[in-house]
Design an enzyme around this catalytic site. Structure first.
Site, PDB file in Angstrom:
ATOM      1  N   ARG A  16       0.804  -1.227   0.000  1.00  0.00           N
ATOM      2  CA  ARG A  16       0.000   0.000   0.000  1.00  0.00           C
ATOM      3  C   ARG A  16       0.836   1.276   0.000  1.00  0.00           C
ATOM      4  NH1 ARG A  16      -3.485  -2.412   4.888  1.00  0.00           N
ATOM      5  NH2 ARG A  16      -1.589  -3.669   5.010  1.00  0.00           N
ATOM      6  N   GLN A  73      13.151 -14.173   5.882  1.00  0.00           N
ATOM      7  CA  GLN A  73      11.900 -14.837   5.521  1.00  0.00           C
ATOM      8  C   GLN A  73      11.812 -14.709   3.994  1.00  0.00           C
ATOM      9  OE1 GLN A  73       8.306 -12.734   6.482  1.00  0.00           O
ATOM     10  NE2 GLN A  73       7.042 -14.572   6.530  1.00  0.00           N
ATOM     11  N   ARG A 438      47.462  44.873  -9.195  1.00  0.00           N
ATOM     12  CA  ARG A 438      46.449  45.529 -10.045  1.00  0.00           C
ATOM     13  C   ARG A 438      47.179  46.527 -10.921  1.00  0.00           C
ATOM     14  NH1 ARG A 438      44.887  49.459  -5.324  1.00  0.00           N
ATOM     15  NH2 ARG A 438      43.944  47.794  -4.165  1.00  0.00           N
TER      16      ARG A 438
HETATM   17  C1  UD1 Z   1      -1.200  -6.906  11.623  1.00  0.00           C
HETATM   18  C2  UD1 Z   1      -2.062  -7.788  12.525  1.00  0.00           C
HETATM   19  C3  UD1 Z   1      -3.311  -7.017  12.955  1.00  0.00           C
HETATM   20  C4  UD1 Z   1      -2.874  -5.730  13.664  1.00  0.00           C
HETATM   21  C5  UD1 Z   1      -1.923  -4.904  12.789  1.00  0.00           C
HETATM   22  C6  UD1 Z   1      -1.346  -3.784  13.602  1.00  0.00           C
HETATM   23  C7  UD1 Z   1      -1.758 -10.105  11.808  1.00  0.00           C
HETATM   24  C8  UD1 Z   1      -2.372 -11.256  11.086  1.00  0.00           C
HETATM   25  N1  UD1 Z   1      -2.452  -8.982  11.831  1.00  0.00           N
HETATM   26  O1  UD1 Z   1      -1.960  -6.603  10.471  1.00  0.00           O
HETATM   27  O2  UD1 Z   1      -4.091  -7.799  13.822  1.00  0.00           O
HETATM   28  O3  UD1 Z   1      -4.005  -4.955  13.993  1.00  0.00           O
HETATM   29  O4  UD1 Z   1      -0.821  -5.720  12.334  1.00  0.00           O
HETATM   30  O5  UD1 Z   1      -0.599  -2.926  12.797  1.00  0.00           O
HETATM   31  O6  UD1 Z   1      -0.703 -10.237  12.383  1.00  0.00           O
HETATM   32  N2  UD1 Z   1       5.454  -9.060   8.058  1.00  0.00           N
HETATM   33  C9  UD1 Z   1       6.479  -9.949   7.863  1.00  0.00           C
HETATM   34  N3  UD1 Z   1       6.258 -11.076   7.116  1.00  0.00           N
HETATM   35  C10 UD1 Z   1       5.065 -11.353   6.570  1.00  0.00           C
HETATM   36  C11 UD1 Z   1       4.004 -10.447   6.790  1.00  0.00           C
HETATM   37  C12 UD1 Z   1       4.223  -9.320   7.529  1.00  0.00           C
HETATM   38  O7  UD1 Z   1       7.586  -9.729   8.349  1.00  0.00           O
HETATM   39  O8  UD1 Z   1       4.949 -12.401   5.922  1.00  0.00           O
HETATM   40  C13 UD1 Z   1       5.697  -7.849   8.842  1.00  0.00           C
HETATM   41  C14 UD1 Z   1       5.450  -6.573   8.043  1.00  0.00           C
HETATM   42  O9  UD1 Z   1       6.642  -6.147   7.410  1.00  0.00           O
HETATM   43  C15 UD1 Z   1       5.002  -5.591   9.110  1.00  0.00           C
HETATM   44  C16 UD1 Z   1       4.360  -6.479  10.166  1.00  0.00           C
HETATM   45  O10 UD1 Z   1       4.802  -7.786   9.917  1.00  0.00           O
HETATM   46  O11 UD1 Z   1       6.091  -4.889   9.670  1.00  0.00           O
HETATM   47  C17 UD1 Z   1       2.842  -6.428  10.105  1.00  0.00           C
HETATM   48  O12 UD1 Z   1       2.438  -6.864   8.822  1.00  0.00           O
HETATM   49  P1  UD1 Z   1       1.249  -6.177   8.022  1.00  0.00           P
HETATM   50  O13 UD1 Z   1       1.084  -6.882   6.740  1.00  0.00           O
HETATM   51  O14 UD1 Z   1       1.428  -4.709   8.016  1.00  0.00           O
HETATM   52  O15 UD1 Z   1       0.025  -6.584   8.986  1.00  0.00           O
HETATM   53  P2  UD1 Z   1      -1.362  -5.878   9.129  1.00  0.00           P
HETATM   54  O16 UD1 Z   1      -2.236  -6.267   8.003  1.00  0.00           O
HETATM   55  O17 UD1 Z   1      -1.163  -4.433   9.385  1.00  0.00           O
HETATM   56 CA    CA Z   2       0.593  -3.056   9.418  1.00  0.00          CA
END
Ligand code: UD1
Ligand code: CA
Length: 457
Positions: A16, A73, A438
């Site tokens: 996003r 990861q 000069r």
């Molecule tokens: C997540 C939470 C949600 C919470 C929100 C708060 C989950 C399923 N949901 O949602 O409940 O309200 O954060 O901000 O956990 N990341 C990884 N590897 C991945 C996916 C994500 O390292 O495979 C990291 C992202 O870089 C980020 C963090 O985890 O820093 C959160 O991931 P993001 O995708 O932003 O989660 P949200 O949808 O915001």
């Molecule tokens: Ca987030």
């Protein structure tokens, strides 16, 4: 293995954000998001957290490897999957603190309180929550009375669940062994097809484990940066927090609305900051200095009692009681000792100017050393570049450089020497000497009258 370890999730792409930069590398108040989270971990006593990197991992790892352990990861399959990658490194840890790399407004006080509740309450897991008027996008905390029952993601929630205003901030404490066992059981059967870390709570509950929640008073702490708009919101909140902090510490900020101070800037008591001023990077300003209006200082040091007005400076050191500007430009490597004056339309680069010297107007000083109490006349230029390389200029103590002098480097002017106005100095000037270069002035008496008379004929 220490009792307490922290894992920061930072592998996501941040779709996003619509950016080539990994999300956690976006800058907030002068440094990347991920560094704000590392700072807060350090502030609760965790020296080397684990950082999970994936998307743009070279850039993220390069930024944090001096202060964190890197876990890769390879494929981003959700927050639960992210923590699974770290499990081999967490073996034996009593408490695992999980932080999100995109949540930079978290305060150390809240993290400390979360840890304390978790430890004193002998919980299996403790979640940091917040109440938001507009909880859209966050995981909602479903409770039965005080008891957390489940965390449901926006995309998986029913319309009733979406009305819940208590949200998951993405910050948690876990008992290490329980976290490991539960992660082995989660699946990706949900709206996003991801392994959700938040699914471990359901498993804990079924096992009869104790889950606690700690709600922050400052809901801003919950802000997770998913978009540029949220990044700007975080900037605004952090800026206000930081300005309030400095005012409480005794700094006068005449117009907070037009003042921008990066998070690592350090200010002393009775500093005054005038409107439209930006203090960036690691800038340090000592007591009683007055900065602004309309001044940008990046990685600069300003000594006590100095005044810097309408000035742009980067990687420069300004001593005590200096007067800089208006309209000065101090470039990297500028070092000014005490009581130096740098006036209007003066550019200085990679030069040392010793105590009491003055460069009051319209000069370029590059790769030079100017001695104590020297007076540099208006329009003086160090000609430091011959088209292929740069050369130094040395100007002695108590010298008087006449207006519009060109100093063709490499060249030296000895102590107490004087150069005549308009001279182009190409040879060294001995101490105490006068150098004038000069052509002689010619006077043609009555020249204009004779010209007029000729015209009348
Ligand atoms: C997540 C939470 C949600 C919470 C929100 C708060 C989950 C399923 N949901 O949602 O409940 O309200 O954060 O901000 O956990 N990341 C990884 N590897 C991945 C996916 C994500 O390292 O495979 C990291 C992202 O870089 C980020 C963090 O985890 O820093 C959160 O991931 P993001 O995708 O932003 O989660 P949200 O949808 O915001
Ligand atoms: Ca987030």
């Amino acid at each position: 293995m220490p009792d307490l370890v922290a894992v920061i999730m930072a592998a996501g792409k941040g779709t996003r954000m619509r950016s080539k930069l990994p999300k956690v590398m976006h800058s907030l108040a002068g440094k990347p998001l991920i560094e704000h989270v590392l700072d807060v971990a350090n502030q609760v006593g965790i020296e080397r957290p684990f950082v999970i990197v994936g998307h743009g991992r070279e850039a993220v790892a390069a930024k944090v490897q001096e202060r964190a352990e890197i876990v890769v990861q390879t494929e981003q399959m959700g927050t639960g999957h992210a923590i699974m990658q770290a499990l081999p490194y967490l073996e034996g840890a009593q408490t695992v603190l999980v932080l999100s790399g995109d949540q930079p407004l978290l305060k150390p006080e809240s993290l400390q309180a979360l840890l304390k509740l978790h430890q004193d309450g002998e919980a299996c897991a403790t979640v940091l929550t917040a109440y938001l008027d507009q909880p859209f996008g966050y995981g909602r905390v479903l409770k039965d009375g005080d008891q957390l029952v489940r965390i449901v993601e926006e995309k998986d929630a029913t319309s009733d669940e979406r009305l819940i205003k208590e949200i998951n901030t993405g910050t948690y404490c876990f008992r290490g062994s329980a976290l490991k066992d539960a992660l082995a059981k989660i699946t990706s059967k949900n709206a996003q097809g991801e392994y959700y870390l938040t699914d471990v709570f359901d498993i804990f509950l079924k096992q009869g484990e104790r889950i606690l929640t700690y709600c922050t008073e400052d809901s801003h702490e919950a802000l997770g940066i998913n978009s540029r708009s949220q990044l700007a919101e975080a900037e605004r909140i952090l800026r206000e927090r930081n300005l309030e902090h400095w005012m409480a510490e005794g700094v006068t900020i005449v117009d907070p609305a037009s003042t921008f101070i990066d998070i690592d800037v350090r200010l002393s008591q009775d500093v005054t900051i005038l409107p439209f001023t930006r203090l960036l990077g690691n800038t340090k300003v000592q007591e009683d200095a007055v900065i602004g209006p309309q001044t940008t200082l990046e990685n600069c040091e300003v000594g006590s009692g100095s005044e810097v007005t309408y000035t742009v400076a980067k990687n420069a050191t300004i001593g005590v009681r200096c007067h800089i500007g208006p309209f000065a430009y101090l470039r990297p490597g500028t070092s000014l000792e005490a009581d130096v004056k740098v006036g209007d339309f003066v550019e200085i680069k990679n030069s040392k100017i010793e105590a009491g010297a003055k460069v009051p107007h319209l000069s370029y000083i590059g790769d030079a050393q100017i001695g104590k109490s020297a007076n540099i006349g208006a329009g003086t230029i160090t000609c430091n570049y011959d088209g292929s390389s740069k050369h130094p200029t040395r100007i002695g103590d108590h010298t008087f450089i006449g207006s519009n002098t060109n100093l063709v480097a490499p060249v030296e002017v000895g102590d107490y020497a004087v150069t005549g106005a308009g001279s182009t100095i190409t040879k060294n000037v001995p101490a105490e000497a006068l150098a004038v270069e000069r052509s002689q002035q010619i006077i043609k008496e009555q020249w204009q009258r004779e010209k007029r008379n000729r015209g009348q004929k």
